[in-house]
Write a protein that holds these residues in place. Structure first.
Motif, PDB file in Angstrom:
ATOM      1  N   ASN A  13      11.399 -34.869  41.889  1.00  0.00           N
ATOM      2  CA  ASN A  13      12.238 -34.135  40.950  1.00  0.00           C
ATOM      3  C   ASN A  13      11.992 -34.554  39.507  1.00  0.00           C
ATOM      4  OD1 ASN A  13      14.180 -32.300  42.385  1.00  0.00           O
ATOM      5  ND2 ASN A  13      14.506 -34.161  43.574  1.00  0.00           N
TER       6      ASN A  13
ATOM      7  N   GLU B 121      16.777 -28.673  40.491  1.00  0.00           N
ATOM      8  CA  GLU B 121      16.475 -29.715  41.471  1.00  0.00           C
ATOM      9  C   GLU B 121      15.794 -29.105  42.689  1.00  0.00           C
ATOM     10  OE1 GLU B 121      19.292 -32.918  41.778  1.00  0.00           O
ATOM     11  OE2 GLU B 121      19.232 -32.812  43.974  1.00  0.00           O
TER      12      GLU B 121
ATOM     13  N   ASN C 180      20.747 -25.326  38.200  1.00  0.00           N
ATOM     14  CA  ASN C 180      19.999 -26.537  38.546  1.00  0.00           C
ATOM     15  C   ASN C 180      18.532 -26.216  38.777  1.00  0.00           C
ATOM     16  OD1 ASN C 180      19.056 -27.114  41.616  1.00  0.00           O
ATOM     17  ND2 ASN C 180      20.719 -25.600  41.601  1.00  0.00           N
TER      18      ASN C 180
ATOM     19  N   SER D 215      13.659 -34.821  35.340  1.00  0.00           N
ATOM     20  CA  SER D 215      14.875 -35.231  34.637  1.00  0.00           C
ATOM     21  C   SER D 215      14.836 -34.634  33.237  1.00  0.00           C
ATOM     22  CB  SER D 215      14.936 -36.766  34.559  1.00  0.00           C
ATOM     23  OG  SER D 215      16.052 -37.197  33.828  1.00  0.00           O
ATOM     24  N   SER D 216      15.906 -33.865  32.822  1.00  0.00           N
ATOM     25  CA  SER D 216      17.155 -33.659  33.560  1.00  0.00           C
ATOM     26  C   SER D 216      17.055 -32.452  34.485  1.00  0.00           C
ATOM     27  CB  SER D 216      18.304 -33.470  32.570  1.00  0.00           C
ATOM     28  OG  SER D 216      18.060 -32.340  31.733  1.00  0.00           O
ATOM     29  N   ARG D 217      18.207 -32.146  35.154  1.00  0.00           N
ATOM     30  CA  ARG D 217      18.127 -31.139  36.219  1.00  0.00           C
ATOM     31  C   ARG D 217      19.206 -30.067  36.150  1.00  0.00           C
ATOM     32  NH1 ARG D 217      17.540 -35.534  41.163  1.00  0.00           N
ATOM     33  NH2 ARG D 217      15.989 -36.859  40.125  1.00  0.00           N
TER      34      ARG D 217
ATOM     35  N   VAL E 263      13.378 -30.691  29.725  1.00  0.00           N
ATOM     36  CA  VAL E 263      12.503 -31.684  30.332  1.00  0.00           C
ATOM     37  C   VAL E 263      11.311 -31.884  29.406  1.00  0.00           C
ATOM     38  CG1 VAL E 263      11.153 -32.341  32.361  1.00  0.00           C
ATOM     39  CG2 VAL E 263      13.206 -30.933  32.636  1.00  0.00           C
TER      40      VAL E 263
END
Length: 429
Positions: A55, A77, A75, A57-59, A221
């Protein structure tokens, strides 16, 4: 007292409230805490092949209302970032410790039959109650030929579902994507492939908002972003419609449905169940407010059922489906007219502005020549019963829509003489 227990495609659950496949169900620690709080079941966060997904970061990002109320949640993710072995071990132990709770294992793999055939016995060995096929994830995984990339192609849905049914005795639930023109097509395909149930909706493609200084969308990101999956209360109307479409489709009628999408309280759950859901899955509300929200959900649903005389969930499951129809079958002779309760009216004028500027100019603003006091009255001859005034009024119950006795019988659009194709439509219905 109402009985909240259910049986969903052969799976018994102490209540209809399950946590959806998402961060809240990504490990044993979370799931155990959820069961301690009173959730009837969980759908374990989606497992895949090793090596596990990685994954960024951030999400997360959000669409806010007033006072930073989260209306929609976004999201980017991916599926589990933990190994398949660790997840299977934890599922086995949690199911052993909590035999009365439901554990459904969500899966996502490439469209290769050998991969699905290989993982099925491993999941069965955990003692899990069922399998959910994640054909809905809209970000990250479709680029790899999985998630929504499968869910948007009915032929793939049917093919993979059949592979799974041939390699497991567990109930197979197909999770559908909302990012499609007609959700009935993949639902029909899932049934054709042997699915025991469908769950919907998965998240919707979205960008919630931008940082106008950096000129990049959230979540950020490294100075860039991408579309993500939208969920939360804002998606509930879309989810309800798609659930209803499947519940009333002759080709999928009777297919068990696990309702998902913006469920945050008992009333939301009751609405999904009334439109055909046998159980409901919750994610965003738990992420925002914690696992304890299930206490209010259970209590509220139980009290409402007692009030209405429903002794079990099955007594009202699908009860609203027969009342959901196509527009062309609505009664053209039915009429309502707005009525303003002057005792409750706070004279804000919002109904007048909305009707005068954007609707049918059917609310009169009366100003006292001496005091300047304002009064708002409905011009019944002009009111078309559109509900806009009721919606904009800040005082609940101040404006009501009152049915009128037109003296005319039921007549739908296929029968209406104003329809230039009335006879032709009526013949083909």
């Amino acid at each position: 007292m109402a009985d909240l227990s259910i049986e969903f495609c052969g799976i018994k659950s102490i209540n209809p409230f399950w946590l959806a496949s998402a961060p809240p169900t990504d490990k044993a620690y979370n799931v155990v805490r959820a069961f301690e709080a009173g959730w009837g079941g969980v759908v374990w966060k989606t497992l895949g092949e090793d090596p596990a997904a990685v994954n960024v970061s951030s999400r997360y990002s959000a669409h806010y209302g007033k006072n930073r109320e989260v209306l929609g949640f976004n999201n980017i993710e991916l599926i589990t970032d933990r190994s398949l072995e660790i997840n299977l071990q934890e599922i086995t132990q949690v199911k052993k410790d909590w035999p009365d709770r439901v554990i459904i294992v969500s899966l996502m793999l490439p469209c290769e039959e050998r991969l699905w055939a290989d993982i099925m016995p491993k999941v069965e060995a955990t003692g899990a109650d069922g399998i959910e096929l994640n054909f809905g994830c809209p970000h990250g995984m479709p680029e790899r030929g999985m998630g929504a990339a499968v869910g948007q192609v009915p032929e793939y849905v049917e093919m993979v579902t059949r592979w799974c049914k041939q390699n497991t005795k567990l109930p197979v639930i197909v999770k559908l994507t909302p990012n499609i023109t007609d959700v009935r097509a993949p639902a029909r395909a899932a049934k054709a492939g042997g699915a025991d149930a469908v769950s919907l909706i998965n998240t919707i493609n979205s960008i919630t908002h931008l940082d106008l200084d950096q000129m990049v969308a959230f979540p950020i990101v490294g100075g860039a972003s991408t579309h993500g999956g939208y969920c939360g209360s804002a998606v509930k109307p879309i989810a309800l419609n798609m659930v209803a479409e499947i519940a009333r489709d002759p080709q999928t009628a009777g297919l068990p449905i696990s309702g998902i999408g913006g469920i945050g309280n008992w009333r939301d759950a009751a609405e999904f169940i009334a439109l055909g859901s046998g159980c409901v899955q919750v994610c965003t509300a738990a992420m925002l407010h914690g696992f304890r929200i299930v206490e209010e959900m259970k209590d509220g649903l139980s009290r409402w059922m007692d009030q209405k005389g429903y002794k079990s969930i099955s007594e009202f499951s699908g009860k609203a489906v027969p009342n959901t129809t196509d527009w062309k079958y609505l009664n053209m002779n039915y009429q309502v007219i707005a009525q303003i309760n002057q005792d409750d009216c706070i004279k804000c004028g919002r109904c007048y502005v909305a009707c005068e500027d954007t609707s049918h100019q059917s609310i009169n603003q009366l100003i006292d020549a001496v005091t300047g006091a304002r009064t708002y009255e409905v011009n019944k001859e002009e009111c078309v019963g559109c509900n806009l005034c009721e919606i904009t009024c800040p005082v609940q119950g101040c404006i009501t829509m009152v049915p009128q006795d037109t003296g005319k019988p039921y007549m739908n659009w296929t029968q209406d003489p104003r329809n230039p194709r009335a006879e032709k439509v009526a013949e083909t219905v």
